[in-house]
Design a protein around this motif. Structure first.
Motif, short mmCIF file in Angstrom:
data_model
loop_
_atom_site.label_atom_id
_atom_site.label_comp_id
_atom_site.label_asym_id
_atom_site.label_seq_id
_atom_site.Cartn_x
_atom_site.Cartn_y
_atom_site.Cartn_z
N ILE A 16 33.27 29.10 35.47
CA ILE A 16 33.01 29.27 36.90
C ILE A 16 33.65 30.55 37.43
O ILE A 16 33.05 31.34 38.13
CB ILE A 16 33.52 28.03 37.67
N MET A 17 34.91 30.77 37.01
CA MET A 17 35.65 31.94 37.50
C MET A 17 35.10 33.23 36.91
O MET A 17 34.88 34.20 37.62
CB MET A 17 37.12 31.76 37.11
N GLY A 18 34.87 33.23 35.58
CA GLY A 18 34.37 34.45 34.92
C GLY A 18 33.01 34.86 35.46
O GLY A 18 32.78 36.03 35.77
N SER A 19 32.10 33.89 35.60
CA SER A 19 30.77 34.21 36.14
C SER A 19 30.87 34.69 37.58
O SER A 19 30.16 35.61 37.99
CB SER A 19 29.87 32.97 36.08
N GLY A 20 31.79 34.07 38.34
CA GLY A 20 31.98 34.48 39.75
C GLY A 20 32.47 35.92 39.85
O GLY A 20 31.99 36.70 40.68
N ILE A 21 33.43 36.28 38.98
CA ILE A 21 33.96 37.65 38.98
C ILE A 21 32.85 38.63 38.57
O ILE A 21 32.67 39.69 39.18
CB ILE A 21 35.19 37.76 38.07
N ALA A 22 32.08 38.25 37.53
CA ALA A 22 30.98 39.11 37.06
C ALA A 22 29.98 39.34 38.20
O ALA A 22 29.54 40.47 38.44
CB ALA A 22 30.28 38.45 35.88
N CYS A 23 29.65 38.27 38.93
CA CYS A 23 28.69 38.40 40.04
C CYS A 23 29.24 39.30 41.14
O CYS A 23 28.50 40.09 41.73
CB CYS A 23 28.37 37.02 40.63
N HIS A 24 30.55 39.21 41.40
CA HIS A 24 31.08 40.04 42.49
C HIS A 24 31.11 41.52 42.11
O HIS A 24 30.88 42.38 42.96
CB HIS A 24 32.46 39.56 42.95
N PHE A 25 31.35 41.82 40.85
CA PHE A 25 31.26 43.23 40.44
C PHE A 25 29.80 43.70 40.54
O PHE A 25 29.53 44.83 40.94
CB PHE A 25 31.82 43.43 39.03
N ALA A 26 28.86 42.82 40.17
CA ALA A 26 27.44 43.16 40.32
C ALA A 26 27.12 43.38 41.80
O ALA A 26 26.33 44.26 42.16
CB ALA A 26 26.57 42.05 39.74
N ASN A 27 27.73 42.57 42.69
CA ASN A 27 27.53 42.72 44.14
C ASN A 27 27.80 44.15 44.61
O ASN A 27 27.12 44.66 45.50
CB ASN A 27 28.47 41.79 44.92
N ILE A 28 28.84 44.76 44.02
CA ILE A 28 29.24 46.09 44.52
C ILE A 28 28.64 47.22 43.70
O ILE A 28 29.03 48.37 43.84
CB ILE A 28 30.78 46.21 44.62
N GLY A 29 27.66 46.86 42.84
CA GLY A 29 26.90 47.91 42.14
C GLY A 29 27.45 48.32 40.79
O GLY A 29 27.04 49.34 40.24
N VAL A 30 28.39 47.53 40.23
CA VAL A 30 28.97 47.88 38.93
C VAL A 30 28.18 47.19 37.80
O VAL A 30 27.72 46.07 37.96
CB VAL A 30 30.46 47.45 38.89
N ASP A 31 28.03 47.90 36.71
CA ASP A 31 27.36 47.37 35.51
C ASP A 31 28.34 46.40 34.82
O ASP A 31 29.49 46.76 34.59
CB ASP A 31 27.11 48.60 34.61
N VAL A 32 27.89 45.18 34.49
CA VAL A 32 28.81 44.17 33.95
C VAL A 32 28.34 43.68 32.57
O VAL A 32 27.16 43.39 32.38
CB VAL A 32 28.90 42.94 34.89
N LEU A 33 29.29 43.59 31.64
CA LEU A 33 29.05 42.96 30.34
C LEU A 33 29.81 41.64 30.36
O LEU A 33 31.05 41.64 30.47
CB LEU A 33 29.58 43.88 29.22
N LEU A 34 29.09 40.52 30.29
CA LEU A 34 29.73 39.20 30.35
C LEU A 34 29.63 38.54 28.97
O LEU A 34 28.54 38.34 28.45
CB LEU A 34 29.01 38.34 31.41
N LEU A 35 30.80 38.26 28.38
CA LEU A 35 30.82 37.72 27.00
C LEU A 35 31.50 36.36 26.94
O LEU A 35 32.43 36.08 27.70
CB LEU A 35 31.60 38.68 26.08
#
Length: 802
Positions: A16-35
């Motif tokens: 829940i936390m990792g996906s939430g952090i990944a989504c928030h970086f995506a919110n601000i326009g950052v490219d995210v690698l989620l593993l």
């Protein structure tokens, strides 16, 4: 200044936390690698499909399932579903080498030191030197995690603790390790604030850091007080909710949402790890909590906790509450206290504390006990968890949604009065508090020259709170920079020739006094200034027009006065559009009805990312009457493309109003046509919003702003559009999608947006549409069912479908 840029981050762990952090970086326009990890066995679906453990879809199942679940959850972790395309998923075996290309690696795996250390060992093999690497732990000491790692790793490693949900909670704790470089801390501090929109707080590496140390103390303190004072959970939630500037979910409802197991995990961790804490025993779980854990009554996730939703066969439902003495659920009991009645007329939360602590009933006893314990505890946590008292307040406001931190509450009661209450309850403040008073400083905070100052313990004097130069804090400048004030607004000079018009009405509703204030602000700006911002720092920008006033006029059939009031609203909106100075609207939170209409008419909107915007007038039985219906017609026409089916475009804008659509973020407001690409901008950190709006007003003024020319070229489609709308509303009413009254309102809106029943498409001016809009609004105010809707909204705050 650091030149470090964050273009790509890797998030390790997709819970829940990792996906939430990944989504928030995506919110601000950052490219995210989620593993995440590779599954060790096939599930039933994979077996049925004949897949093997080597198939990519199986190997990435954990991460893809987690991310899909996060994107479907409500409230959404992402500003706009299309931003999810910025996240690439993978697994820790096949894709681990890709971390060499990222600028920041964030570890969010399970809270076990051995697992975290294994993850860091693997990451170090692939990490490019100089890359930031941080852990989102909430309880494991940072110094344990980096043991045995290389010098470069340790220098770039620290804790970065996001609070859940990462999009909505503003606290971002940064916890240095023994070797973390100062440059890394400074960078993360400013990045959190500027890009992630957070309140960055650098904390010490102590158990649970700042937010959870004080927050869990506060909750555990309440758990013990409930039994001692013989309070019900409803009473505690009444006493610890909005009345003291805390979220509506208060204490027990919040625990249900977060999950009792999460809270117990942190409390147990504190009990084990802070043996020298003077309130150590408080972190021991009361019997009723242990019993709830045994029963798996963990809150929302197990469908019961302190509250339980009971659904009946007839479709009705009841909320039951847990009786802490019998541990049985019973019907909800309404809580009432005489002391709380005394605060009903006190609008500002900060002014209520003085009244609450002198209450003569159980509520007064509760606040004295509660605040005495809290003040003693936070004063004793300095310098253990932080050297600066403002960081404790920042952490509680940003992490737990408190409007005021403990030291601000203490200031509001009075430092000496706070000590008197503490002593009566058997507590003593830390020695530095008495030293502060002895040195002639009588409060923890002060405001000087529009800036906030805090009491600095080593120097024994007030020092400026760092980092506020990028903000304009209206509370700090209101008195010194006031240019005009009436009962609805305060107009402040923001400097550099820019004025700000700040609403001060209840929930920032727009009535006659607010409209007069907006007009006065435009008069002043046109005469002596260069531009105008309409913005405030309340909970919401504006929930719309003052419907109480509309109801009174309509009920008493004062239609001439009502017509004048609507015209005044329309004329004010048109002044926002056609003044000789640039006008900027700065919406945040709810910007509904008239609050939305004001933004539609500004030269530019500088919206906070968390802006929930919409024309919701259908809910009270009318159409947008402050220029909103006109403006959506005009915007639809402005987007007609050659060869477009113009009717389809108009219909989209019609449905935005007719379905009372509200954006769940500022980015969604672009889809609804409420914000415009290329013109309006979004700010992630709300604290920066007024300063950013001022900068845009100044830039527009200095770039040679010219007063716009009134529009006479609005193409309306007449009978052709009206016919289509009427057929649509007819079939919707016939299929029982809408009520008869909904149909009547929709038909009135259709008439306005079609430009009347003209025989062919015609070019008209704005006033023509405003007159149609006002006429429709007025005629709906003569309808009994509209009055019923307005009355219901005033009584319950909820729309009535009649």
């Amino acid at each position: 200044m650091s030149t470090r840029r964050i273009k790509k981050v890797a998030v390790i762990g997709s819970g829940i936390m990792g996906s939430g952090i990944a989504c928030h970086f995506a919110n601000i326009g950052v490219d995210v690698l989620l593993l995440d990890i590779v599954p060790r066995e096939l599930n039933a679906t994979e077996q049925a499909k004949g897949l093997t453990l080597q198939d990519k879809v199986v190997r990435n199942r954990m991460v893809n399932d987690s991310l899909t679940a996060a994107l479907k959850s409500k409230p959404s972790p992402i500003y706009h579903q299309k931003f999810a395309s910025r996240i690439t998923t993978g697994n820790l075996e096949d894709d681990i080498a890709k971390v060499k290309d990222v600028d920041w690696i964030i570890e969010v795996v399970v809270e076990r030191l051995d697992i975290k250390k294994q993850v860091f060992e693997t990451l170090e093999k692939h990490r490019t030197p100089g890359t930031l690497i941080t852990s989102n732990t909430s309880g494991i000491p940072i110094h344990f995690m980096s043991e045995g790692r290389s010098e470069d790793f340790q220098k770039h490693f620290c804790g970065t603790h996001f609070f859940n949900p990462a999009r909505y909670l503003k606290l971002f704790e940064i916890i240095p390790g023994p070797e973390t470089s100062q440059d890394v801390l400074d960078f993360l501090n400013s990045y959190g604030e500027q890009f992630l929109g957070k309140t960055s707080v650098v904390a010490k590496d102590t158990p649970a850091f700042i937010g959870n140390r004080v927050g869990i103390f506060s909750i555990m303190s309440l758990f013990h007080a409930v039994k001692d004072m013989d309070l019900t959970i409803e009473e505690v939630d009444k006493l610890t909710g909005p009345v003291i500037g805390r979220p509506k979910s208060a204490t027990f409802r919040t625990v249900d949402v977060v999950g009792l197991d999460t809270l117990v995990h942190v409390a147990n961790g504190l009990y084990e790890n802070v043996p020298k804490d003077e309130r150590h025993d408080l972190f021991k779980l009361p019997d009723f909590i242990s019993k709830m854990m045994e029963n798996k009554w963990l809150g929302s996730k197990t469908k019961q906790g302190f509250y339980k939703l009971e659904r009946h066969k007839d479709g009705t439902k009841d909320i039951l509450s847990l009786d802490l003495n019998t541990l049985e659920y019973r019907p909800n009991k309404k809580a009432n206290f005489a002391t709380l009645e005394l605060t009903k007329t006190i609008e500002k939360v900060v002014d209520r504390f003085k009244v609450l602590v002198v209450g003569k009933d159980k509520a007064g006893d509760f606040y004295r006990k509660n605040f005495a314990a809290l003040f003693a505890y936070v004063s004793n946590r300095i310098p253990e968890i932080t050297n600066e008292l403002y960081k404790i307040d920042d952490a509680m406001k940003a992490g737990f949604g408190w409007q005021h931190g403990p030291f601000q509450i203490w200031d509001a009661i009075g430092v000496e009065k706070g000590i008197e209450i503490m002593k009566a309850e058997g507590f003593e403040p830390a020695a530095w508090v008495n030293d502060m008073l002895a040195s002639g400083v009588s409060s923890f905070y002060a405001i000087k020259d529009g800036a906030s100052y805090f009491y600095d313990i080593p120097s024994k004097k007030q020092e400026k709170v760092p980092g506020q130069d990028a903000f304009i804090i209206l509370d700090n400048i209101r008195k010194s920079n006031e240019v005009f004030k009436n009962s609805g607004v305060v107009i402040e000079d923001l400097g550099d020739g820019i004025l700000n018009c700040e609403f001060q009405s209840k929930m920032n509703t727009i009535g006659g006094d607010v409209l007069a204030g907006i007009n006065k602000a435009i008069d002043l700006a046109e005469k002596d200034f260069q531009g105008l911002v309409v913005g405030n720092q309340g909970a919401n920008f504006s929930v719309g027009a003052n419907i109480g006033m509309i109801f009174m006029m309509a009920a008493e059939q004062e239609y001439d006065e009502l017509n004048m009031a609507i015209k005044y609203f329309q004329d004010t909106m048109m002044r926002m559009r056609y003044s000789s100075i640039p006008t900027i609207s700065a919406p945040h939170g709810m910007a509904l009805g008239g609050g939305c209409e004001l933004s539609l008419h500004a030269d530019k909107v500088v919206a906070a990312a968390e802006t929930y915007m919409g024309l919701v007038e259908f809910g009270v039985g009318v159409i947008p009457g402050g220029g909103g219906s006109k403006e959506m017609t005009l915007r639809a026409q402005d987007t007609f493309k050659k060869g477009d089916v113009e009717l389809n475009t108009l219909q989209e804008y019609f449905l935005t109003i007719g379905m009372a659509k509200v954006s769940t973020s500022a980015y969604e407001a672009f889809d609804l046509g409420l914000l415009q690409h290329g013109k309006d901008v979004v700010v992630v950190n709300r604290d920066r919003q007024i300063a950013t709006a001022k900068a845009h007003a100044k830039l527009m003024a200095e770039s040679g702003y010219t007063q716009p020319i009134k529009r006479t070229d609005i193409k309306v489609l007449g009978k052709q559009a009206l016919g289509m709308f009427l057929v649509g509303t007819d079939s919707m009413e016939a299929s029982h999608y809408i009520s008869e009254h909904d149909q009547k309102i929709a038909n009135k809106l259709a008439y306005v947006m079609a430009g009347g029943d003209l025989s062919e498409p015609t070019l008209v001016n704005e006033q023509y549409l405003l007159d149609l809009e006002r006429e429709a609004f007025l005629s709906l105010c003569t309808e009994r069912k509209t009055l019923e809707r307005i009355q219901h909204m005033l009584k319950t705050g909820k729309p009535l479908r009649n």
